[in-house]
Design an enzyme around this catalytic site. Structure first.
Site, mmCIF file in Angstrom:
data_model
loop_
_atom_site.group_PDB
_atom_site.id
_atom_site.type_symbol
_atom_site.label_atom_id
_atom_site.label_comp_id
_atom_site.label_asym_id
_atom_site.label_seq_id
_atom_site.Cartn_x
_atom_site.Cartn_y
_atom_site.Cartn_z
ATOM 1 N N ASP B 190 1.147 -1.657 0.021
ATOM 2 C CA ASP B 190 0.291 0.157 0.342
ATOM 3 C C ASP B 190 0.792 1.339 -0.143
ATOM 4 O O ASP B 190 2.154 1.255 0.395
ATOM 5 C CB ASP B 190 -0.821 0.065 1.711
ATOM 6 C CG ASP B 190 -2.078 1.384 1.055
ATOM 7 O OD1 ASP B 190 -2.801 1.198 1.008
ATOM 8 O OD2 ASP B 190 -1.758 2.409 2.040
ATOM 9 N N ASN B 198 -2.941 13.016 -2.742
ATOM 10 C CA ASN B 198 -4.119 13.295 -3.536
ATOM 11 C C ASN B 198 -4.619 14.816 -3.429
ATOM 12 O O ASN B 198 -4.814 15.379 -4.283
ATOM 13 C CB ASN B 198 -5.420 12.219 -3.347
ATOM 14 C CG ASN B 198 -4.565 11.272 -4.978
ATOM 15 O OD1 ASN B 198 -4.258 11.713 -5.886
ATOM 16 N ND2 ASN B 198 -5.507 10.347 -5.123
ATOM 17 N N HIS B 203 -5.846 14.637 -8.395
ATOM 18 C CA HIS B 203 -5.946 13.829 -8.982
ATOM 19 C C HIS B 203 -4.751 12.709 -9.624
ATOM 20 O O HIS B 203 -4.675 12.277 -10.353
ATOM 21 C CB HIS B 203 -6.786 13.234 -9.145
ATOM 22 C CG HIS B 203 -8.176 12.827 -7.751
ATOM 23 N ND1 HIS B 203 -8.402 11.932 -7.402
ATOM 24 C CD2 HIS B 203 -8.967 13.762 -7.139
ATOM 25 C CE1 HIS B 203 -8.762 11.314 -6.425
ATOM 26 N NE2 HIS B 203 -9.678 13.133 -5.965
ATOM 27 N N ASP B 207 -2.270 8.913 -9.638
ATOM 28 C CA ASP B 207 -2.809 8.552 -10.657
ATOM 29 C C ASP B 207 -1.071 8.118 -11.211
ATOM 30 O O ASP B 207 -0.296 7.110 -11.452
ATOM 31 C CB ASP B 207 -3.100 8.762 -12.779
ATOM 32 C CG ASP B 207 -5.405 8.734 -11.784
ATOM 33 O OD1 ASP B 207 -5.307 7.888 -10.285
ATOM 34 O OD2 ASP B 207 -6.138 9.202 -12.750
ATOM 35 N N GLU B 234 -5.018 1.737 -4.016
ATOM 36 C CA GLU B 234 -3.195 2.163 -3.981
ATOM 37 C C GLU B 234 -2.777 1.755 -3.486
ATOM 38 O O GLU B 234 -1.274 0.999 -3.183
ATOM 39 C CB GLU B 234 -2.611 3.462 -3.374
ATOM 40 C CG GLU B 234 -3.346 3.876 -1.833
ATOM 41 C CD GLU B 234 -4.573 3.861 -1.563
ATOM 42 O OE1 GLU B 234 -5.306 3.731 -2.342
ATOM 43 O OE2 GLU B 234 -4.925 4.378 -0.494
#
Lengths: 208, 325, 126
Positions: B190, B198, B203, B207, B234
């Site tokens: 993770d 974010n 965002h 990404d 994630e």
């Protein structure tokens, strides 16, 4: 199924064991090594209960299925199911060469047809020999799909409420390859099969 | 209709035009039909073959498997196939000659089917195809279906495997490990404080980070048996067979440092001010209902609790007992 | 000495149908023979120790130990018993194993022909 007695199932198990023995002999001639094929038991399953779980097809991967249509005193759709991974392993063992799975895949279709054809013909011909009737057959077909798809197709094409199920263990001795195949036989008339079994058992019934 | 149509042609003409080898034999294996295709590829003329035993027509030996198959068709009246894979070249048939090169044996696919003569005798029809062309065709079909398969199993953002593929693969990997009694390791990974990233960078940047981490993790894998998939937002998951616990831990450290060394700035990350990952590993030989995934998840939770940017490795408890026995 | 034409035969096979078939075919040829049955190798070994037969037919694939192994154990203590291995599996390894035991392998299915081979072997092995 009520029509089938324990003796019927015992006779079918013996018939298919003999078929398995014949198939093992043919395969061992190709592989040049001892091949063991055994048929632990024969079951008659309600077609509605045929699913990946009842057949212990717990792998989620792709399955290969070789099918042949047999006709004679009764029509039968015979289907041999195995996981694609196992199929490729068995073929690579039979070919005895070091090939990657991608290279092997080129031969998969045809080779699986042959492997399935050997086992299906051996099982059905021993049945025809022992029960004393003549069977004809189509050439084998091979499809790759998920277990659900294959079983769905089988059920759709079958008008019969019951399917004969055999679990077959196959092992190539020295190479430590083992696989479990599932053999499904859906016939247009199990009653006709029972009649033939009764004729076969008839001579020996009184001894029983 | 069809009857009139066939009468339009001389069947011999059709047999000799067809791009396929045709041989018919009677119950004793004597040749009744020998088409031009066979004559061309065997260098044996029809007149020399007819009424001879098939076995003796050829100067070279015919493979025993072929003779067994033919015999089996004639006795049991069931069709038999001989594949290229397992037999290559059962009959002495040759590819068309090339200038200055020796003639080569043709790879063949053969089907033998029972037929009846007009006198109702049991005969066999042997069909032979040159399989080099079908091998090529299968290659093309295969690559096409591979593309379709890839789309269904790949994560659109990261181009690594998607959750659907992982679920299927995981079950197979566990079943394999159970059956062959070998080690299987599951890594749950993770990205630390990703939500804060974010919020801070947006965002699109988020990404980008997911893509970069995915690429970095994937680059550490070198064995065909190892699979990395995007598990969710994630989160990533890795399946690796055959590693003892110690080796799995060393590998986890390699993953952690690879991502750390990317040195992607993350000012909201309280400790490191850069992108880091936490890893939970579970290693063991699965038995019965052992759930490696849950244990790996527990390990990941512990890694988070202990301060992130680290791995925690747990064994399947039953495994310890199993190995002690 | 009991009547020498009366022989004791032990049939070892997990399939009831096979046992019935062997019994029926044998009795058709040798109605005076006494026949006992066992459904697995372990039972066969126990039976032989309490009541040794003259002859024995042995299947190979059965639950428990393999028929060939059971035959080997039986012959260890009772070398005079004549054993025929009956099997659907007639690959060379099994043929060789049967021969190494001084036995023969007869291919299933059980038919008049396979029973004739069996009776021949029993007769000539005396």
């Amino acid at each position: 199924m009520r029509q089938f007695s324990e003796l019927h199932l015992d006779a079918l198990t013996e018939i298919f064991s003999i078929g398995a023995g014949r198939a093992a002999l043919s395969l061992s001639e190709i592989v040049g090594d001892e091949v063991r094929i055994s048929v632990p038991s024969v079951q008659i399953i309600n077609a509605e209960d045929i699913n990946p779980v009842t057949l212990s097809l717990t792998d989620t991967g792709r399955f290969g299925a070789v099918s042949q249509h047999f006709s004679g005193p009764f029509n039968a759709e015979a289907l041999l199911l195995f996981t694609e991974d196992q199929a490729l392993k068995i073929i690579s063992d039979m070919m005895g060469s070091q090939m990657s799975n991608e290279e092997l895949a080129e031969f998969e279709h045809e080779a699986m047809c042959e492997l399935g054809n050997i086992i299906l013909n051996a099982c059905l011909s021993s049945m025809a020999d022992i029960l004393n009737f003549v069977l004809e057959s189509s050439l084998p077909d091979y499809t790759v799909a998920s277990a659900e798809e294959i079983l769905h197709r089988l059920k759709k094409d079958s008008s019969q409420p019951y399917v004969l199920v055999l679990h077959i263990d196959l092992a190539i001795e020295k190479r430590h390859t083992a696989g479990n195949l599932v053999f499904l036989l859906s016939t247009s008339s199990l009653t006709n099969l029972v009649t033939h079994l009764d004729q076969f058992l008839g001579n020996i019934h009184e001894q029983n | 209709m069809s009857k009139i149509d066939t009468k339009h042609f001389d069947m011999d003409n059709i047999f000799n035009t067809i791009n396929l080898g045709l041989i018919a034999v009677d119950a004793e294996g004597k040749v009744l039909l020998w088409n031009d295709w066979i004559a061309k590829h065997s260098n044996i003329q029809e007149a020399d073959a007819l009424n001879q035993s098939l076995e003796n027509v050829f100067a070279e030996t015919v493979s025993p498997a072929f003779l067994t198959a033919l015999n089996s068709t004639l006795t049991h009246r069931l069709p038999v196939v001989l594949s290229t894979a397992l037999h290559r070249s059962p009959l002495p048939l040759y590819n068309p000659p090339k200038i200055n090169q020796p003639q080569t044996r043709m790879y063949q696919s053969i089907a033998i089917t029972p037929i009846r003569s007009q006198q109702n005798e049991s005969c066999g029809l042997i069909q032979i195809t040159d399989s080099s062309s079908s091998i090529k065709r299968e290659k093309i079909l295969r690559s096409h279906s591979e593309i379709l398969k890839k789309e269904a199993t790949t994560d659109g953002l990261t181009d690594i495997c998607n959750r659907r593929f992982f679920d299927a693969h995981y079950e197979m990997a566990v079943a394999d490990a159970k059956r062959q009694k070998h080690y299987l390791s599951i890594f749950m990974i993770d990205i630390d404080f990703f939500k804060l990233y974010n919020d801070q960078y947006g965002h699109l940047a988020g990404d980008e980070v997911i893509k970069q981490v995915a690429r970095t993790l994937k680059a550490q894998l070198s064995r065909a048996t190892d699979i990395i998939a995007r598990y969710g937002g994630e989160e990533f998951v890795l399946v690796m067979p055959y590693l003892p616990k110690k080796t799995a831990e060393q590998f986890a450290e390699k993953l952690r440092s690879a991502v750390f060394n990317l040195a992607i700035p993350h000012i909201k990350s309280p400790l490191f001010k850069q992108i880091t990952i936490s890893i939970g590993i579970c290693t063991g030989i699965p038995e019965n209902d052992d759930n490696l995934l849950n244990t790996a998840d527990t390990a990941l939770y512990q890694a988070k609790q202990k301060g992130r940017n680290q791995f925690i490795s747990l064994a399947l408890c039953e495994i310890e007992e199993y190995l002690e026995q | 000495m009991p009547d020498s034409s009366i022989k004791k035969l032990l049939i070892v096979d997990d399939s009831k149908v096979s046992r019935i078939l062997i019994r029926t075919h044998i009795l058709a040829q040798r109605p005076e023979w006494l026949i006992t049955e066992a459904t697995c190798g372990e039972d066969a070994i126990a039976l032989v120790n309490t009541d040794p037969p003259d002859y024995c037919t042995m299947d190979i694939n059965m639950p428990g130990i393999q028929g060939t192994d059971a035959a080997a154990q039986i012959l260890l203590n009772h070398p005079s018993i004549k054993i025929v291995i009956f099997s659907a599996n007639i690959q060379e390894t099994h043929q060789a194993r049967a021969h190494s035991l001084g036995s023969i392998l007869v291919a299933k299915p059980v038919t008049e022909k396979s029973i004739a081979l069996t009776l021949d072997y029993f007769k000539n092995a005396q």
